[in-house]
Design an enzyme around this catalytic site. Structure first.
Site, mmCIF file in Angstrom:
data_model
loop_
_atom_site.group_PDB
_atom_site.id
_atom_site.type_symbol
_atom_site.label_atom_id
_atom_site.label_comp_id
_atom_site.label_asym_id
_atom_site.label_seq_id
_atom_site.Cartn_x
_atom_site.Cartn_y
_atom_site.Cartn_z
ATOM 1 N N ASN A 153 0.864 -1.184 0.000
ATOM 2 C CA ASN A 153 0.000 0.000 0.000
ATOM 3 C C ASN A 153 0.895 1.227 0.000
ATOM 4 O OD1 ASN A 153 -1.831 2.039 0.471
ATOM 5 N ND2 ASN A 153 -2.244 1.474 2.609
ATOM 6 N N HIS A 189 -9.486 1.277 4.720
ATOM 7 C CA HIS A 189 -8.228 1.443 5.457
ATOM 8 C C HIS A 189 -8.481 2.368 6.642
ATOM 9 C CE1 HIS A 189 -4.123 2.589 6.435
ATOM 10 N NE2 HIS A 189 -3.729 1.522 5.755
ATOM 11 N N GLU A 212 -6.879 4.733 7.795
ATOM 12 C CA GLU A 212 -6.648 6.162 7.522
ATOM 13 C C GLU A 212 -7.884 6.788 6.882
ATOM 14 O OE1 GLU A 212 -2.941 5.680 5.428
ATOM 15 O OE2 GLU A 212 -1.975 5.135 7.327
ATOM 16 N N GLU A 228 -5.561 -5.081 10.374
ATOM 17 C CA GLU A 228 -4.529 -4.081 10.619
ATOM 18 C C GLU A 228 -4.819 -3.343 11.922
ATOM 19 O OE1 GLU A 228 -2.492 -2.864 6.700
ATOM 20 O OE2 GLU A 228 -4.228 -1.576 6.947
ATOM 21 N N GLY A 239 2.438 1.991 10.742
ATOM 22 C CA GLY A 239 3.437 3.056 10.634
ATOM 23 C C GLY A 239 4.143 3.397 11.936
HETATM 24 C C1 PEP Z 1 -0.835 0.116 6.028
HETATM 25 O O1 PEP Z 1 -0.976 1.328 6.050
HETATM 26 O O2 PEP Z 1 -1.674 -0.598 5.450
HETATM 27 C C2 PEP Z 1 0.316 -0.454 6.709
HETATM 28 C C3 PEP Z 1 0.296 -1.712 7.031
HETATM 29 O O3 PEP Z 1 1.343 0.406 6.967
HETATM 30 P P1 PEP Z 1 2.783 0.050 7.628
HETATM 31 O O4 PEP Z 1 3.245 -1.245 7.006
HETATM 32 O O5 PEP Z 1 3.654 1.194 7.256
HETATM 33 O O6 PEP Z 1 2.562 -0.092 9.084
#
Ligand code: PEP
Length: 247
Positions: free
Chosen positions: A9, A91, A93, A161, A167
């Site tokens: 992503n 997601h 975000e 997630e 992040g």
């Molecule tokens: C994401 O935003 O889907 C994600 C998993 O980010 P990161 O791997 O940077 O934690």
């Protein structure tokens, strides 16, 4: 038999000058024992889908309508038309920054399916929710309220997630990931039938990197990863693809 998936992503990152990373990732994805999906900004989908041979092209969001007066939005039909086969919906975000709720995400996923795109539906708890012991309640609600009525392993991918792992460099323990993935599998089987529930890929996402990818993806109900930061550069994403390739 579920095939492992390494999904990247790129979020709002990536210019045409970064295209070489896409080509390197594509070259490294030849003959691997997992599917590689790169969800890039919409501006790169067309070129990526035309110039790569071994990876699937994905978008990161879509509107529920095919067209209309929605300034700045992009539809599932347009993403498909650009050459994508997959799209991320829900997601965290988008849930947080754009107040996207389960209902809207369900509609987006349904629209994606109607257009022939495979929907990668993201779910995950915040740290506060984990600390108050309601992780599985949150996961259940997000899962069942965000999923379209009819799903199959061919049309849907779930990405677990934990919001607090995205992040941040933090990852849940192997036990915590196992618990949630087993729970999601059981919910899928209970609500959609054993056969369909068994066929859906459940990805882990949140600070996955070359060091932890192998151990995490070796968990029984982890069928690959959704990777943010570490997918941006070929040198950090290729070792993750190789790690998933082993499982
Ligand atoms: C994401 O935003 O889907 C994600 C998993 O980010 P990161 O791997 O940077 O934690």
């Amino acid at each position: 038999m579920r095939r492992s998936i390494a999904a990247g992503n790129w979020k709002m990152n990536g210019l045409r000058e970064n295209f070489n990373d896409i080509l390197l990732i594509d070259a490294a994805s030849e003959n691997v024992n997992c599917d590689v999906i790169l969800c890039v900004p919409d501006t790169l989908i067309r070129e990526m889908s035309e110039k790569t041979k071994n990876i699937f092209s994905g978008g990161q969001n879509c509107h529920i309508e095919a067209s209309g007066a929605f300034t700045g939005d992009i539809s599932a039909e347009m993403i498909k038309d650009a050459g994508a086969s997959h799209v991320i919906v829900g997601h965290s975000e988008r849930r947080v920054n754009y107040n996207e709720n389960n209902n809207l995400i369900k509609s987006k996923a349904q629209t994606a399916l109607n257009e022939g795109l495979k929907a990668i539906i993201c779910i995950g708890e915040t740290l506060k929710e984990r600390d108050t012991g309601i992780t599985l309640d949150i996961i259940k609600k997000q899962l069942l309220d965000s999923l379209p009525q009819e799903i199959t392993g061919e049309t849907i991918i779930i990405a677990y997630e934990p919001v607090w792992a995205i992040g941040t460099g933090l990852t849940p323990t192997i036990e915590q990931i196992t618990e949630v993935h087993d729970f999601i599998r059981a919910e899928l089987e209970n609500n959609y039938g054993k056969k369909i529930g068994h066929s859906v890929n459940i990805l882990y996402g949140g600070s996955m990197n070359a060091k932890n990818a192998h151990e995490i993806s070796a968990i029984e109900n982890v069928d690959g990863g959704l990777v943010g930061g570490a997918s941006l550069k070929a040198e950090s994403f290729i070792p993750i693809i190789n790690a998933l390739n082993l499982n």
